[in-house]
Scaffold this motif. Structure first.
Motif, PDB file in Angstrom:
ATOM      1  N   ALA A 179      -6.935  -5.854   8.759  1.00 13.04           N
ATOM      2  CA  ALA A 179      -6.392  -4.511   8.554  1.00 13.04           C
ATOM      3  C   ALA A 179      -4.949  -4.564   8.044  1.00 13.04           C
ATOM      4  O   ALA A 179      -4.567  -3.812   7.142  1.00 13.04           O
ATOM      5  N   LEU A 180      -4.136  -5.452   8.619  1.00 13.37           N
ATOM      6  CA  LEU A 180      -2.740  -5.564   8.182  1.00 13.37           C
ATOM      7  C   LEU A 180      -2.669  -6.056   6.740  1.00 13.37           C
ATOM      8  O   LEU A 180      -1.817  -5.597   5.961  1.00 13.37           O
ATOM      9  N   ALA A 181      -3.546  -6.980   6.390  1.00 14.17           N
ATOM     10  CA  ALA A 181      -3.567  -7.473   5.016  1.00 14.17           C
ATOM     11  C   ALA A 181      -3.996  -6.369   4.048  1.00 14.17           C
ATOM     12  O   ALA A 181      -3.408  -6.208   2.962  1.00 14.17           O
ATOM     13  N   GLN A 182      -4.999  -5.578   4.431  1.00 10.49           N
ATOM     14  CA  GLN A 182      -5.426  -4.488   3.567  1.00 10.49           C
ATOM     15  C   GLN A 182      -4.328  -3.451   3.392  1.00 10.49           C
ATOM     16  O   GLN A 182      -4.084  -2.975   2.276  1.00 10.49           O
ATOM     17  N   ARG A 183      -3.638  -3.105   4.460  1.00 12.16           N
ATOM     18  CA  ARG A 183      -2.558  -2.137   4.360  1.00 12.16           C
ATOM     19  C   ARG A 183      -1.421  -2.674   3.470  1.00 12.16           C
ATOM     20  O   ARG A 183      -0.808  -1.926   2.712  1.00 12.16           O
ATOM     21  N   SER A 184      -1.148  -3.965   3.561  1.00 15.47           N
ATOM     22  CA  SER A 184      -0.039  -4.568   2.820  1.00 15.47           C
ATOM     23  C   SER A 184      -0.393  -4.895   1.379  1.00 15.47           C
ATOM     24  O   SER A 184       0.496  -5.141   0.561  1.00 15.47           O
ATOM     25  N   GLY A 185      -1.684  -4.940   1.084  1.00 11.02           N
ATOM     26  CA  GLY A 185      -2.103  -5.229  -0.281  1.00 11.02           C
ATOM     27  C   GLY A 185      -1.986  -6.690  -0.671  1.00 11.02           C
ATOM     28  O   GLY A 185      -1.952  -7.018  -1.865  1.00 11.02           O
ATOM     29  N   VAL A 186      -1.919  -7.586   0.311  1.00  9.73           N
ATOM     30  CA  VAL A 186      -1.866  -9.022   0.045  1.00  9.73           C
ATOM     31  C   VAL A 186      -2.820  -9.727   0.998  1.00  9.73           C
ATOM     32  O   VAL A 186      -3.300  -9.132   1.968  1.00  9.73           O
ATOM     33  N   GLY A 187      -3.092 -10.993   0.752  1.00  8.18           N
ATOM     34  CA  GLY A 187      -3.940 -11.755   1.642  1.00  8.18           C
ATOM     35  C   GLY A 187      -3.228 -12.078   2.947  1.00  8.18           C
ATOM     36  O   GLY A 187      -1.996 -12.045   3.035  1.00  8.18           O
ATOM     37  N   TYR A 188      -4.009 -12.430   3.961  1.00 11.57           N
ATOM     38  CA  TYR A 188      -3.431 -12.730   5.272  1.00 11.57           C
ATOM     39  C   TYR A 188      -2.435 -13.879   5.187  1.00 11.57           C
ATOM     40  O   TYR A 188      -1.346 -13.813   5.770  1.00 11.57           O
ATOM     41  N   GLU A 189      -2.780 -14.949   4.481  1.00 17.25           N
ATOM     42  CA  GLU A 189      -1.881 -16.102   4.403  1.00 17.25           C
ATOM     43  C   GLU A 189      -0.553 -15.714   3.772  1.00 17.25           C
ATOM     44  O   GLU A 189       0.517 -16.099   4.263  1.00 17.25           O
ATOM     45  N   GLU A 190      -0.600 -14.940   2.699  1.00 20.10           N
ATOM     46  CA  GLU A 190       0.636 -14.493   2.043  1.00 20.10           C
ATOM     47  C   GLU A 190       1.443 -13.584   2.967  1.00 20.10           C
ATOM     48  O   GLU A 190       2.677 -13.628   2.989  1.00 20.10           O
ATOM     49  N   LEU A 191       0.752 -12.770   3.742  1.00 20.20           N
ATOM     50  CA  LEU A 191       1.434 -11.854   4.654  1.00 20.20           C
ATOM     51  C   LEU A 191       2.186 -12.626   5.742  1.00 20.20           C
ATOM     52  O   LEU A 191       3.348 -12.328   6.048  1.00 20.20           O
ATOM     53  N   VAL A 192       1.553 -13.638   6.332  1.00 20.80           N
ATOM     54  CA  VAL A 192       2.219 -14.462   7.346  1.00 20.80           C
ATOM     55  C   VAL A 192       3.388 -15.215   6.731  1.00 20.80           C
ATOM     56  O   VAL A 192       4.468 -15.325   7.339  1.00 20.80           O
ATOM     57  N   ALA A 193       3.193 -15.724   5.530  1.00 23.99           N
ATOM     58  CA  ALA A 193       4.273 -16.449   4.863  1.00 23.99           C
ATOM     59  C   ALA A 193       5.471 -15.536   4.633  1.00 23.99           C
ATOM     60  O   ALA A 193       6.626 -15.939   4.852  1.00 23.99           O
TER      61      ALA A 193
END
Length: 358
Positions: A179-193
């Motif tokens: 859900a956080l990745a979808q809201r942010s418009g990026v993949g999970y790995e990129e979001l954590v990075a």
């Protein structure tokens, strides 16, 4: 070696007797020691600070820290319903593919997912049956695509009303990351990075290691010592898909320990938010956003312990700290056998013999 180094090496050596390899870190005040023992795999050398391990469910504390960061930035709200984030073609109509189950008047929120109070089952729909029928599946989450997970979610029955009780859920944490990745418009790995690794300078924490990191990745093993393939979490890496090193996890723990004393540090406000959020499990234990916490009985010292463990097909991990005594412990092993007893014993010894206050 100094006393801290001796304690950490002793722990690593003991673990290597029952695991293929181990890397252990101890933090006490400003001092850090990282030691390895055993092997990274067949023909491999001794694992060290920069050896990558699958950290399993320790990933969840990263996912929840991302949640806190996005909440402080106004991109999400802790009490925002999950259904408001799972939008777009993959989620489908409100009561069709991807619908979020309900029980009672309160919807599942992001806070519920991060504190395991959503009422969701432990595993995605159908996985519990598959694990019983095929207990030796080498990569059980590989087929958990977003479409399959959300299709199953629509047909999932909640075990309790959201917010009512603690029920550990890998599915819930995976959905939080999705859900956080979808809201942010990026993949999970990129979001954590972006939200965690870059601010802290974590060099090796990732979902899919590149060629250079892959050369430093330990081989996972069964309890009998047989090498096993890596796990892939498809659309649900937020539940357990990260690889990391003892060196990175030491930096991560240092940020946790320093949050109250250094409120202007890059992640301190988000770390504070993760710990301000608390759901009581029993008189001695509770959940934060991502972390599990408890206070030992006074006869055991009354120490505060905030922790999480993790496991995949060939790895186990344990990460814990005490912000009051300013000590922490990291244990990474490349065998599917619990590292919790060794990690807990190390943390207790640090609390009793190496504590720093103020």
């Amino acid at each position: 070696m100094n006393e801290l180094a001796c304690l950490v090496q002793e722990t690593a050596d003991r673990l290597a007797g029952r695991h293929t390899g181990a890397v252990v870190a101890g933090l006490a005040g400003g001092d850090v020691e990282i030691r390895g023992a055993g092997r990274t795999g067949p023909g491999g050398g001794v694992p060290g600070p920069r050896t990558l391990f699958e950290i399993g469910s320790v990933t969840k504390v990263f996912t929840s820290l991302v949640l806190a960061r996005l909440a402080l930035d106004g991109a999400v709200r802790l009490d925002e319903p999950l259904a408001e984030l799972l939008t777009g073609p993959v989620a489908g109509p409100a009561r069709g593919r991807g619908a979020v189950p309900a029980r009672g008047p309160e919807p599942i929120t992001l806070r519920h997912l991060a504190t395991h109070t959503s009422g969701l089952p432990r595993l995605p729909r159908g996985m519990a049956v598959r694990s019983l029928l095929s207990p030796n599946t080498t990569d059980p989450y590989a087929d958990c695509t977003a479409e399959r997970v959300l299709d199953g979610l629509a047909r999932t029955r909640l075990r309790s009303a959201p917010g009512r009780g603690f029920r550990y859920s890998n599915l819930g944490a995976g959905l939080l990351g999705l859900a956080l990745a979808q809201r942010s418009g990026v993949g999970y790995e990129e979001l954590v990075a972006r939200e965690v690794c870059a601010p802290l300078g974590l060099a090796d924490t990732c979902v899919r290691p590149d060629e250079e990191r892959s050369a430093r990745l330990a081989q996972g093993h069964t309890p009998g010592g047989r090498p096993v393939p890596a796990w892939n979490f498809a659309a649900l890496p937020g539940m357990g898909g990260l690889r990391s090193t003892a060196a990175d996890l030491v930096v991560f723990l240092r940020a946790q320990l320093a949050a109250e004393r250094e409120p202007d540090a890059p992640l301190s406000p988000a770390i504070a938010l993760t710990r301000e959020t608390r759901h009581r499990v029993n008189p001695f234990a509770w959940t934060h956003l991502g972390w599990l916490g408890h206070r030992l009985h006074t006869q055991q010292g009354g120490h505060l312990q905030i922790w999480h463990n993790g496991g995949t097909g060939g790895f186990r991990s344990f990460v814990a700290f005490d912000p009051e005594k300013r000590v922490g412990a990291v244990v990474l092993v490349n065998t599917r056998r619990s590292a919790d007893p060794a990690g807990t014993a190390l943390l207790r010894r640090l609390q009793n013999g190496f504590a720093t206050t103020g």
